[in-house]
Enzyme design. Structure first.
Site, PDB file in Angstrom:
ATOM      1  N   GLU A   1      32.014  43.169  49.116  1.00  0.00           N
ATOM      2  CA  GLU A   1      31.093  42.468  50.006  1.00  0.00           C
ATOM      3  C   GLU A   1      29.637  42.808  49.671  1.00  0.00           C
ATOM      4  OE1 GLU A   1      35.055  42.770  51.880  1.00  0.00           O
ATOM      5  OE2 GLU A   1      33.708  44.236  50.972  1.00  0.00           O
TER       6      GLU A   1
ATOM      7  N   PRO B   1      39.371  52.863  38.901  1.00  0.00           N
ATOM      8  CA  PRO B   1      40.074  52.812  40.193  1.00  0.00           C
ATOM      9  C   PRO B   1      39.200  52.188  41.276  1.00  0.00           C
ATOM     10  CG  PRO B   1      40.304  54.976  39.167  1.00  0.00           C
ATOM     11  CD  PRO B   1      39.243  54.230  38.404  1.00  0.00           C
ATOM     12  N   ARG B   2      39.846  51.531  42.228  1.00  0.00           N
ATOM     13  CA  ARG B   2      39.122  50.848  43.294  1.00  0.00           C
ATOM     14  C   ARG B   2      38.432  51.841  44.223  1.00  0.00           C
ATOM     15  NH1 ARG B   2      36.607  46.124  44.521  1.00  0.00           N
ATOM     16  NH2 ARG B   2      36.595  45.746  46.772  1.00  0.00           N
TER      17      ARG B   2
ATOM     18  N   GLY C   1      29.866  51.944  41.017  1.00  0.00           N
ATOM     19  CA  GLY C   1      28.852  50.983  40.639  1.00  0.00           C
ATOM     20  C   GLY C   1      28.775  50.645  39.167  1.00  0.00           C
TER      21      GLY C   1
ATOM     22  N   ASN D   1      37.757  40.369  42.950  1.00  0.00           N
ATOM     23  CA  ASN D   1      36.890  39.337  42.380  1.00  0.00           C
ATOM     24  C   ASN D   1      37.128  39.153  40.879  1.00  0.00           C
ATOM     25  OD1 ASN D   1      34.821  37.591  41.751  1.00  0.00           O
ATOM     26  ND2 ASN D   1      33.179  39.045  42.164  1.00  0.00           N
TER      27      ASN D   1
ATOM     28  N   GLU E   1      33.532  37.918  38.236  1.00  0.00           N
ATOM     29  CA  GLU E   1      32.666  38.807  37.453  1.00  0.00           C
ATOM     30  C   GLU E   1      33.091  38.908  35.988  1.00  0.00           C
ATOM     31  OE1 GLU E   1      32.462  42.470  39.561  1.00  0.00           O
ATOM     32  OE2 GLU E   1      30.864  41.781  40.892  1.00  0.00           O
TER      33      GLU E   1
END
Length: 446
Positions: free
Chosen positions: A78, A292-293, A334, A359, A362
């Protein structure tokens, strides 16, 4: 569709809404200790969850001038969608302070990185207060926003209700509503219907709009604007940094094939490492980059990788990769968008396990082949468009994943297949941000 003022509700409807909100507050009050307990539990592996606890109670470090914009972005995904909106708001309303809230430490870190030069310059950041009357009231009385913008999905009843009571319009921007989410909201229809009367919604697609309407959203409070994620722009400095790092991996670390596993969840890493083992048999100089998320999984993924006999390099330890290392773990927040530009092919996680996917726009924007598992219910419309354009391939299991990666390894033409179509589908779907800005302008007080 123009936005019109909401008509006065009948007394019976108001009474029903009051009962719904009251019942929710009672239930939330009983569960509130569990929220703090969950924070402490997660902080065992990710200490950042213990920090800035006062912000979750509604206490902000810096009070902006009254009449600004409150924008909420739950986590990393988000935040990425929100930053272009924040910058557009800054340009269109330069004198209005913008307070941006997040829920997770990863979202906070990503926001801080992406707006490093702008935070503090009439743009402020805080964790969002827990959805309890005292906490939300404290926050609203300190920030005094003129509008509350929620990115994508996050709806908290008390926050919506108190904003309504204080005359603060609530807009859900770039809104998505999967069938699974709609089913969940329907389970508490007595509360969902009360919320829908108090929000304005700008959905990504018509399918999302239908789900909101089915939950009781009045049609005059809805507009379909498209997904602002298609308005992605790759900054020249980012493209240059990716190119330089890839050149370094090729020349210094002797890597001949680089593939990326992005936003992975528990249960997916084993599949990816099994595929990489077969890739290494074909090309010993291949490199797998794993991102990793969630930050609390960094050590777990590192331990799993080493336990299976791979030569692991943690990105936080050094930028330089030795030739014998065959797995690169990105254990910082990031960095994902940069490493899409480094990879020859990318797999987007949260999709081999039933998390709904992440997503895929990207990596497509970089013009590389993109793979995803079958669980993409969070991005149904985007997935369909990208698959139809030939920019995204859905794989159902470990065998298909291995076959797709090996095909890209063996066939250099596969590495550019769909790149032109990918860029075309992105270009065809641009413009959502401009529509969204018009929608927001119609709700701001004159």
């Amino acid at each position: 569709m123009s936005v019109t003022s909401q008509p006065s509700l009948p007394l019976a409807v108001k009474a029903k809404s009051f009962v719904a909100y009251s019942l929710y507050i009672v239930l939330f009050s009983c569960l509130l200790p569990l929220f703090f307990g969950r924070l402490l539990y997660r902080s065992i592996k990710a200490p950042a969850y213990r920090l800035r606890m006062h912000e979750r109670l509604g206490l902000v470090a810096t009070k902006p001038a009254a009449g600004g914009i409150w924008l909420h972005a739950v986590s990393v995904g988000e935040v990425i969608a929100a930053v272009p909106v924040i910058k557009a708001l800054r340009l269109q309303y330069p004198l209005m302070p913008i307070t941006v809230t997040t829920t997770t430490p990863t979202g906070s870190a990503r926001l801080t990185e992406m707006l490093a030069d702008e935070l503090g310059n009439n743009i402020f950041h805080s964790y969002s207060p827990y959805d309890w009357p005292l906490f939300v009231s404290l926050f609203l009385r300190q920030v005094k926003p003129s509008i509350y913008i929620v990115m994508e999905t996050e709806l908290w009843p008390v926050t919506v209700y108190l904003c309504k009571r204080m005359g603060v319009p609530v807009i859900v921007a770039n809104a998505r509503m999967s069938a699974k989410s709609a089913k969940g909201y329907n389970r508490v229809a007595w509360l969902s219907h009360a919320m829908m009367r108090n929000i304005q919604v700008a959905t990504q697609y018509q399918q999302d709009a239908e789900h909101y309407l089915a939950l009781g959203l009045p049609p005059q409070q809805l507009q379909v604007t498209g997904s602002i994620k298609f308005d992605i722009e790759l900054a020249p400095e980012l493209v240059n940094a990716a190119s330089q790092y890839k050149t370094q991996l090729i020349n210094d670390a002797k890597k001949t094939f680089i593939w990326l596993a992005a936003s992975t969840h528990k249960g997916e890493d084993e599949f990816l490492l099994a595929t990489h083992r077969k890739v290494l048999k074909q090309d010993p100089n291949a490199l797998l980059i794993i991102v990793p998320r969630h930050l609390e999984r960094f050590d777990d993924v590192a331990n799993l990788t080493e336990a299976q006999g791979f030569q692991l390099h943690r990105h936080s330890s050094s930028l330089n990769l030795d030739a014998e290392k065959n797995v690169l773990l990105i254990d910082s927040i990031g960095q994902l968008l940069l490493f899409y530009g480094v990879a020859d092919i990318a797999f987007v996680g949260g999709s081999l396990v039933p998390r709904g996917g992440h997503n895929t726009i990207e990596p497509v924007a970089w013009g590389i082949p993109v793979l995803s598992g079958p669980h993409t219910f969070n991005f149904t419309e985007v997935t369909e468009r990208l698959v139809q354009a030939g920019a995204l391939q859905i794989i159902d299991d470990k065998q298909q994943l291995t076959a797709a990666v090996l095909k890209s390894l063996k066939d250099s033409k596969q590495l550019t297949l769909g790149a032109a179509a990918a860029r075309q589908v992105i270009d065809d779907n641009r413009g959502a941000k401009q529509k969204l800005m018009g929608f927001i302008a119609s709700l701001l007080p004159a």
